[in-house]
Design a protein around this motif. Sequence first.
Motif, short mmCIF file in Angstrom:
data_model
loop_
_atom_site.label_atom_id
_atom_site.label_comp_id
_atom_site.label_asym_id
_atom_site.label_seq_id
_atom_site.Cartn_x
_atom_site.Cartn_y
_atom_site.Cartn_z
N ALA A 54 0.83 -1.21 0.00
CA ALA A 54 0.00 0.00 0.00
C ALA A 54 0.87 1.26 0.00
O ALA A 54 0.59 2.21 -0.74
CB ALA A 54 -0.94 0.00 1.20
N ILE A 55 1.91 1.28 0.80
CA ILE A 55 2.79 2.45 0.87
C ILE A 55 3.54 2.65 -0.43
O ILE A 55 3.62 3.77 -0.95
CB ILE A 55 3.75 2.33 2.07
CG1 ILE A 55 2.95 2.47 3.37
CG2 ILE A 55 4.86 3.37 2.00
CD1 ILE A 55 3.72 2.12 4.62
N VAL A 56 4.07 1.59 -1.00
CA VAL A 56 4.80 1.69 -2.27
C VAL A 56 3.85 2.15 -3.39
O VAL A 56 4.20 3.03 -4.19
CB VAL A 56 5.49 0.35 -2.62
CG1 VAL A 56 5.98 0.34 -4.06
CG2 VAL A 56 6.63 0.09 -1.65
N VAL A 57 2.66 1.60 -3.43
CA VAL A 57 1.68 2.01 -4.45
C VAL A 57 1.31 3.48 -4.26
O VAL A 57 1.23 4.24 -5.24
CB VAL A 57 0.44 1.09 -4.43
CG1 VAL A 57 -0.70 1.68 -5.23
CG2 VAL A 57 0.80 -0.29 -4.94
N LEU A 58 1.08 3.91 -3.03
CA LEU A 58 0.76 5.32 -2.78
C LEU A 58 1.90 6.23 -3.22
O LEU A 58 1.64 7.30 -3.81
CB LEU A 58 0.48 5.54 -1.29
CG LEU A 58 -0.97 5.39 -0.85
CD1 LEU A 58 -1.07 5.42 0.66
CD2 LEU A 58 -1.81 6.49 -1.45
N LEU A 59 3.13 5.86 -2.94
CA LEU A 59 4.27 6.66 -3.39
C LEU A 59 4.28 6.81 -4.91
O LEU A 59 4.48 7.92 -5.44
CB LEU A 59 5.58 6.00 -2.93
CG LEU A 59 5.95 6.15 -1.47
CD1 LEU A 59 7.03 5.15 -1.08
CD2 LEU A 59 6.40 7.56 -1.18
N ILE A 60 4.05 5.73 -5.61
CA ILE A 60 4.09 5.76 -7.07
C ILE A 60 2.89 6.53 -7.63
O ILE A 60 3.04 7.35 -8.55
CB ILE A 60 4.17 4.33 -7.63
CG1 ILE A 60 5.52 3.72 -7.24
CG2 ILE A 60 3.96 4.32 -9.14
CD1 ILE A 60 5.63 2.24 -7.50
N VAL A 61 1.71 6.31 -7.08
CA VAL A 61 0.51 7.01 -7.55
C VAL A 61 0.64 8.52 -7.33
O VAL A 61 0.34 9.32 -8.22
CB VAL A 61 -0.77 6.46 -6.88
CG1 VAL A 61 -1.96 7.36 -7.11
CG2 VAL A 61 -1.05 5.06 -7.39
N VAL A 62 1.10 8.91 -6.15
CA VAL A 62 1.29 10.35 -5.88
C VAL A 62 2.32 10.94 -6.84
O VAL A 62 2.15 12.05 -7.32
CB VAL A 62 1.69 10.58 -4.41
CG1 VAL A 62 2.15 12.00 -4.18
CG2 VAL A 62 0.52 10.26 -3.49
N ALA A 63 3.36 10.18 -7.15
CA ALA A 63 4.38 10.66 -8.08
C ALA A 63 3.79 10.84 -9.48
O ALA A 63 4.07 11.84 -10.15
CB ALA A 63 5.55 9.70 -8.12
N ILE A 64 2.98 9.91 -9.92
CA ILE A 64 2.39 10.01 -11.25
C ILE A 64 1.39 11.15 -11.31
O ILE A 64 1.43 11.99 -12.22
CB ILE A 64 1.72 8.66 -11.65
CG1 ILE A 64 2.79 7.60 -11.87
CG2 ILE A 64 0.85 8.84 -12.89
CD1 ILE A 64 2.24 6.19 -12.00
N VAL A 65 0.50 11.22 -10.33
CA VAL A 65 -0.54 12.25 -10.32
C VAL A 65 0.06 13.63 -10.06
O VAL A 65 -0.36 14.62 -10.66
CB VAL A 65 -1.62 11.92 -9.25
CG1 VAL A 65 -2.57 13.07 -9.06
CG2 VAL A 65 -2.36 10.66 -9.64
N ARG A 81 9.42 14.92 -11.45
CA ARG A 81 10.13 16.20 -11.57
C ARG A 81 9.96 17.04 -10.31
O ARG A 81 10.30 18.20 -10.29
CB ARG A 81 9.57 16.98 -12.75
CG ARG A 81 9.85 16.33 -14.08
CD ARG A 81 9.24 17.15 -15.16
NE ARG A 81 7.83 17.39 -14.84
CZ ARG A 81 6.86 17.43 -15.70
NH1 ARG A 81 7.11 17.28 -16.96
NH2 ARG A 81 5.62 17.64 -15.34
N GLY A 82 9.39 16.47 -9.28
CA GLY A 82 9.06 17.22 -8.06
C GLY A 82 7.57 17.47 -8.04
O GLY A 82 6.94 17.56 -9.10
N PRO A 83 6.97 17.56 -6.87
CA PRO A 83 5.52 17.70 -6.80
C PRO A 83 5.04 19.04 -7.35
O PRO A 83 5.73 20.05 -7.25
CB PRO A 83 5.22 17.60 -5.30
CG PRO A 83 6.50 17.95 -4.63
CD PRO A 83 7.59 17.54 -5.56
N ALA A 84 3.86 19.03 -7.93
CA ALA A 84 3.23 20.26 -8.42
C ALA A 84 3.01 21.19 -7.23
O ALA A 84 2.82 20.75 -6.10
CB ALA A 84 1.91 19.93 -9.10
N THR A 85 3.03 22.48 -7.49
CA THR A 85 2.89 23.47 -6.43
C THR A 85 1.59 23.28 -5.65
O THR A 85 1.59 23.36 -4.43
CB THR A 85 2.95 24.90 -7.03
OG1 THR A 85 4.15 25.01 -7.77
CG2 THR A 85 2.92 25.95 -5.95
N ALA A 86 0.50 23.03 -6.35
CA ALA A 86 -0.79 22.85 -5.68
C ALA A 86 -0.76 21.61 -4.78
O ALA A 86 -1.29 21.64 -3.66
CB ALA A 86 -1.91 22.72 -6.70
#
Length: 107
Positions: free
Chosen positions: A14-25, A30-35
């Motif tokens: 679950a943690i690994v999937v969340l990390l990857i999903v947050v990175a994709i979304v 390239r670093g998280p979107a400002t929002a």
Amino acid sequence: MAKRLLRGSPVTLAIVVLLIVVAIVGRGFRGPATALQFAFGTGFEQIVENHRWWTPLTSVFLTDGGIELAIVVIGAALLIGASERIMGSLKTALAFVVTAVFGAVFG
């Protein structure tokens, strides 16, 4: 193999999937979107002034780029996976939440 992994290490998965999903979304390669960083990143201003009490936990899933994401995903899979095998899923999930929150708040 997927069934065994899901049964044996659901918290790690679950943690690994969340990390990857947050990175994709959230453009985590390239670093998280400002929002996304504003909504889920943490800090004094976020917690105290903006009353975003959830950010100490959600900020754990934000990474600053592809190399950091790869290191975090591999580290999470290895270290959280080992913890889950030793301590069990419930204790591992609790330890993850507690250390994430305490680390963000006191850091």
